[in-house]
Each structure stands twice: as C-alpha cells, then as structure tokens.
Design a protein around this motif. Structure first.
Motif, PDB file in Angstrom:
ATOM      1  N   ALA A  37       0.858  -1.128  -0.080  1.00 63.37           N
ATOM      2  CA  ALA A  37      -0.005  -0.066  -0.109  1.00 63.37           C
ATOM      3  C   ALA A  37       0.785   1.239   0.042  1.00 63.37           C
ATOM      4  CB  ALA A  37      -1.081  -0.032   1.383  1.00 63.37           C
ATOM      5  N   LEU A  38       1.739   1.278   0.953  1.00 63.34           N
ATOM      6  CA  LEU A  38       2.853   2.504   0.918  1.00 63.34           C
ATOM      7  C   LEU A  38       3.413   2.523  -0.390  1.00 63.34           C
ATOM      8  CD1 LEU A  38       3.865   4.992   2.199  1.00 63.34           C
ATOM      9  CD2 LEU A  38       5.473   3.301   3.608  1.00 63.34           C
ATOM     10  N   LYS A  39       4.102   1.621  -0.804  1.00 66.13           N
ATOM     11  CA  LYS A  39       4.593   1.614  -2.308  1.00 66.13           C
ATOM     12  C   LYS A  39       3.922   2.139  -3.269  1.00 66.13           C
ATOM     13  CE  LYS A  39       4.503  -0.889  -5.358  1.00 66.13           C
ATOM     14  NZ  LYS A  39       4.428  -2.207  -6.292  1.00 66.13           N
ATOM     15  N   GLU A  40       2.499   1.836  -3.286  1.00 66.72           N
ATOM     16  CA  GLU A  40       1.873   2.512  -4.201  1.00 66.72           C
ATOM     17  C   GLU A  40       1.466   4.007  -4.159  1.00 66.72           C
ATOM     18  OE1 GLU A  40      -0.007   0.606  -7.068  1.00 66.72           O
ATOM     19  OE2 GLU A  40       1.667  -0.672  -6.729  1.00 66.72           O
ATOM     20  N   GLU A  41       1.789   4.491  -2.987  1.00 66.69           N
ATOM     21  CA  GLU A  41       1.628   5.896  -2.602  1.00 66.69           C
ATOM     22  C   GLU A  41       3.101   6.675  -2.999  1.00 66.69           C
ATOM     23  OE1 GLU A  41      -0.369   7.513   1.114  1.00 66.69           O
ATOM     24  OE2 GLU A  41      -0.730   5.662   1.568  1.00 66.69           O
ATOM     25  N   ILE A  42       4.010   5.795  -2.741  1.00 63.12           N
ATOM     26  CA  ILE A  42       5.155   6.421  -3.334  1.00 63.12           C
ATOM     27  C   ILE A  42       5.459   6.321  -4.560  1.00 63.12           C
ATOM     28  CG2 ILE A  42       7.909   5.755  -3.149  1.00 63.12           C
ATOM     29  CD1 ILE A  42       7.258   4.762  -0.095  1.00 63.12           C
ATOM     30  N   GLY A  54       7.446  -4.922  -7.919  1.00 65.47           N
ATOM     31  CA  GLY A  54       6.578  -5.561  -7.081  1.00 65.47           C
ATOM     32  C   GLY A  54       6.852  -6.197  -5.824  1.00 65.47           C
ATOM     33  N   THR A  55       5.890  -6.390  -5.106  1.00 64.27           N
ATOM     34  CA  THR A  55       4.866  -7.226  -5.637  1.00 64.27           C
ATOM     35  C   THR A  55       3.756  -6.376  -5.740  1.00 64.27           C
ATOM     36  OG1 THR A  55       3.315  -8.970  -4.981  1.00 64.27           O
ATOM     37  CG2 THR A  55       4.113  -7.682  -2.981  1.00 64.27           C
ATOM     38  N   HIS A  56       2.496  -6.819  -6.430  1.00 61.59           N
ATOM     39  CA  HIS A  56       1.517  -6.114  -6.972  1.00 61.59           C
ATOM     40  C   HIS A  56       0.262  -6.268  -6.238  1.00 61.59           C
ATOM     41  CE1 HIS A  56       4.047  -4.674 -10.029  1.00 61.59           C
ATOM     42  NE2 HIS A  56       4.587  -5.903 -10.343  1.00 61.59           N
ATOM     43  N   ASP A  57       0.428  -6.924  -4.949  1.00 58.99           N
ATOM     44  CA  ASP A  57      -0.987  -6.990  -4.096  1.00 58.99           C
ATOM     45  C   ASP A  57      -0.358  -7.291  -2.595  1.00 58.99           C
ATOM     46  OD1 ASP A  57      -0.102  -9.819  -3.952  1.00 58.99           O
ATOM     47  OD2 ASP A  57      -1.190 -10.076  -5.773  1.00 58.99           O
ATOM     48  N   GLU A  58      -1.488  -7.332  -2.006  1.00 61.35           N
ATOM     49  CA  GLU A  58      -0.993  -7.704  -0.414  1.00 61.35           C
ATOM     50  C   GLU A  58      -1.082  -9.326  -0.053  1.00 61.35           C
ATOM     51  OE1 GLU A  58      -3.831  -5.199   1.569  1.00 61.35           O
ATOM     52  OE2 GLU A  58      -2.319  -3.446   1.530  1.00 61.35           O
ATOM     53  N   GLU A  59      -0.980 -10.194  -1.284  1.00 65.29           N
ATOM     54  CA  GLU A  59      -1.100 -11.479  -0.858  1.00 65.29           C
ATOM     55  C   GLU A  59       0.474 -11.908  -0.122  1.00 65.29           C
ATOM     56  OE1 GLU A  59      -1.208 -15.751  -3.145  1.00 65.29           O
ATOM     57  OE2 GLU A  59      -2.269 -14.109  -3.635  1.00 65.29           O
TER      58      GLU A  59
END
Length: 152
Positions: A13-18, A33-38
């Motif tokens: 989640a934080l990587k997406e904001e960054i 990636g990774t591209h989800d929280e799994e």
C-alpha cells in the motif's frame, strides 16, 4: 531519474503511494512488485530490483517492507549498493548528503504515509556533499565492499 521500486505484501500500500509521488515528480518508475497484499517472500522482489540498481539499469531504488531492515539486508549484499533504512526526513537527508546512498528502505508498518512521502521526497532531492571528509568516508566503505563483494 529512473527509480526501481520493490516491496513485499506489508509494503504494498505504501509503495503505491510512493510510486505516485515519484511519478508526479517526473521520475520514471520500474516497479518490481509485488503487486498485491498476498503474503510473499521479500527477496523475490528486492533482489531483482537491487540487481537493476547495481547494473545501472536504474539510478536508485526505493524498497518498502514491514520494517525496512529486510530490504536493506538484501540490498547491502549486492556490490555497488548502499542502502539505508530511513523512517523520517532527517535520516533521509543524512543518508544522501553524508553517505551517498542509492537505495532507500522504508518500513510500511513503522511510519505513516505522510512522513514516508516526505522522507522519499527529501531523499530524492538531496545531493551528496562533495566535501572531502564525506568522500573519504564513503570511499572507505566502498573499499570494504570491493574486498568482500563480487562486482556484477
């Protein structure tokens, strides 16, 4: 600047904001990636991103996991990488200006996004101090790496 981003599930989640901030500042992002929280294994993403920095395919890396230390441990095993865990803008400024780090590691479970984004912004926009004492210190660290790490 071309920036490698990498993360595990705890840092997604934080990587997406960054990623959004880095792109808004005009940098090119390569997202490993990774591209989800799994749930996943951190080395599967940090290691390829670290290699991209080491090979010069990107200029710097920003890695996000739960605490930041796992990413730094992986990155600092690669020749040519100088990674620092920074949880605030002051540390990020010193990591760049005094130590010339090329990888920033952040703990997504440690700091909130407002501080993290400011930390990234400061790290991206701080230059290395070219004073002799800082150059000398960084060179000493680089000589240690040359003795013990394999150049890629």
């Amino acid at each position: 600047m071309k920036i490698a981003l990498a993360n595990d599930h705890a840092g997604f989640a934080l990587k997406e904001e960054i990623k959004q901030l880095v792109e808004e500042e005009g940098h090119e992002v390569v997202d490993f990636g990774t591209h989800d929280e799994e749930s996943c294994d951190l080395p599967d993403f940090i290691y390829p991103a670290s290699l991209a920095v080491a090979k010069g395919e990107v200029e710097r890396g920003i890695f996000v996991d739960g605490v930041g230390y796992g990413s730094a441990m992986i990155a600092n095993k690669i020749y040519g990488l100088n990674a620092a865990v920074c949880q605030d803008p002051f540390c990020a400024e010193l990591a760049r200006s005094h130590s010339n780090t090329n990888v920033l590691c952040i703990g997504g479970k440690i700091i909130g996004s407002a501080i993290a984004l400011k930390t990234v912004d400061v790290w991206l926009n701080t230059a290395f101090h070219e004073e002799e004492k800082y150059k000398r210190r960084v060179e000493k660290v680089n000589r240690i790496a040359e003795k013990h790490l394999k150049e890629i």
